[in-house]
Design a protein around this motif. Structure first.
Motif, PDB file in Angstrom:
ATOM      1  N   ASP A 292       0.790  -1.232   0.000  1.00  0.00           N
ATOM      2  CA  ASP A 292       0.000   0.000   0.000  1.00  0.00           C
ATOM      3  C   ASP A 292       0.826   1.288   0.000  1.00  0.00           C
ATOM      4  OD1 ASP A 292       0.966   0.160   2.593  1.00  0.00           O
ATOM      5  OD2 ASP A 292      -0.982  -0.089   3.565  1.00  0.00           O
ATOM      6  N   TRP A 298      -1.195  -6.177   1.816  1.00  0.00           N
ATOM      7  CA  TRP A 298      -2.563  -6.637   2.015  1.00  0.00           C
ATOM      8  C   TRP A 298      -2.742  -7.924   1.231  1.00  0.00           C
ATOM      9  CZ3 TRP A 298      -5.960  -3.971   5.238  1.00  0.00           C
ATOM     10  CH2 TRP A 298      -5.466  -2.753   5.718  1.00  0.00           C
ATOM     11  N   LYS A 366      -5.599  -0.847  -0.155  1.00  0.00           N
ATOM     12  CA  LYS A 366      -5.981   0.277   0.690  1.00  0.00           C
ATOM     13  C   LYS A 366      -5.779   1.563  -0.099  1.00  0.00           C
ATOM     14  CE  LYS A 366      -5.064   2.428   5.206  1.00  0.00           C
ATOM     15  NZ  LYS A 366      -4.664   3.765   4.723  1.00  0.00           N
ATOM     16  N   LEU A 371     -10.635   0.202   2.357  1.00  0.00           N
ATOM     17  CA  LEU A 371     -10.135  -1.058   1.833  1.00  0.00           C
ATOM     18  C   LEU A 371     -11.073  -1.493   0.717  1.00  0.00           C
ATOM     19  CD1 LEU A 371      -8.375  -3.654   1.963  1.00  0.00           C
ATOM     20  CD2 LEU A 371      -9.969  -4.522   3.700  1.00  0.00           C
TER      21      LEU A 371
END
Length: 395
Positions: A292, A298, A366, A371
């Motif tokens: 991110d 993520w 993100k 999200l």
């Protein structure tokens, strides 16, 4: 008043043939029951023995039932979430965000790469059909040229889509072996493209057979645009999936879905060419992984580490049974609690967002306070405000 009127018992039959018939029925009924049960059991066992599908045992050191500890959780992420592009995005598998244009690029099951505006209001979202690859675009990453996108297309191979909408094939084979399921992709600062072929044996429509067979058909590869050379970096991977370049450009992180793990592959320095652990024992099966720009990766988890999948991984005969069901009746649903796991630069989990009603979540990125999650089944992108719906510390 009684609910029903009672009647006197009937006198016993004096007809010999009736007595013999009743006696014979009384004597034979257990055999009929046994026959009705044993025939399908014997048939199932015979089918099991004759079916040629032969799953492989997974080495015990390659798999563990332990789950990594996560300090903060949001186990009901659908509460407070909203949907983006409902009905206009058919299974938006991966998401790539362009901060300059404020557009999300995503590949859908109808072959379209679509561009989605990022707005505060979900209702104000605009979805645009951009390019149709004629295949199934999965992994996406922005190229180094304006409005250029590199695509891992499950059917076509590794593609480049230029600003003027032209689709160019970069590569579709390595070492004489064609890709069957081109999956994840990322690009380094020097222009080198890194991508995965989840399986050189099974295509997207039959990917479940790769899981059930339990053999490593996946590869991690690189493509050099300057030389047009495709190189296999790591072989024998269990369904190689998402890949991302580390922010310091020293290594890649790539996912092996059924093994619930992500590994490092070093592309620079003294350890160049070696493989190391990034995170094992994930709480679910990983799909895509995204960095991110703020110190976190993520990792999308398509399903949690369920007991049924754990047993299937450990015992080939269970996977063979599931394969027979898949072929003749359809296997039972085994996916639940899909979501996204955030980990720091060292691979340590920081937060887990998931929901019992979610499954087959394929990507998470993100953007600002939100999200955004892609999927291989839902006709929309899921968006969650992380400030308003934070993951809370475990009590």
């Amino acid at each position: 008043m009684p609910m029903s009127e009672s009647k006197p018992d009937s006198p016993p039959s004096t007809n010999p043939s009736e007595t013999i018939s009743m006696t014979r029925s009384t004597t034979l009924w257990p055999f009929g029951l046994i026959f009705s049960i044993s025939v399908p059991v014997v048939a199932a066992l015979l089918l099991f023995q004759l079916d040629s599908f032969d799953p492989a045992p997974i080495p015990t050191h390659e798999f563990t039932r332990h789950i990594v500890s996560v300090p903060r959780r949001n186990a009901r992420m659908l509460i407070g979430s909203d949907t983006i592009g409902f009905g206009q995005l058919l299974a938006p598998e991966d998401l790539a965000y362009d901060p300059h244009s404020k557009l999300i690029y995503t590949g859908c099951s109808d072959g379209w790469i679509k561009r989605v505006t990022v707005n505060e209001s979900a209702a104000a979202t605009v979805v645009e059909n951009w390019i149709n690859t004629g295949g199934r675009p999965l992994g996406l990453v922005l190229g180094h040229n304006k409005n250029e996108v590199i695509v891992a297309d499950a059917d076509k191979g590794l593609l480049k889509v230029t600003e003027d909408g032209k689709v160019k094939l970069l590569t579709k084979e390595a070492e004489g072996v064609e890709f069957k399921l081109t999956d994840g992709v990322d690009i380094a600062d020097d222009g080198m493209i890194y991508f995965t072929d989840a399986s050189y044996k099974y295509n997207l429509s039959s990917f479940i057979w790769d899981f059930l067979e339990g053999k490593p058909h996946g590869r991690l590869m690189s493509y050099d645009p300057s030389t047009k050379k495709t190189e296999v970096l790591v072989r024998d991977l269990y369904f190689a999936n998402g890949v991302t370049v580390s922010p310091d450009q020293n290594f890649l992180v790539f996912c092996e879905t059924p093994m619930r793990r992500c590994k490092k592959y070093y592309i620079k320095g003294k350890r160049k060419g070696s493989v190391d652990v990034f995170i094992y024992n994930l709480p679910g099966m990983p799909d895509n992984i995204r960095y991110d720009g703020e110190g976190h990766y993520w990792i999308a988890l398509s399903t949690e580490a369920t007991f049924s999948w754990d047993m299937a991984q450990r015992y080939p005969w269970i996977r063979k049974g599931l394969a027979i069901m898949e072929r003749y009746t359809g296997r039972p649903p085994m996916e639940r609690n899909g979501g996204v796991l955030a980990v720091d630069l060292e691979g340590k989990p920081t937060a887990h967002y998931y929901d019992l009603q979610l499954s087959l979540v394929s990507s998470g990125i993100k953007i600002g306070d939100h999200l955004y999650c892609g999927s291989v089944v839902y006709p929309y992108i899921i968006r969650l405000n992380l400030t308003q719906n934070p993951a809370l510390a475990n009590i």
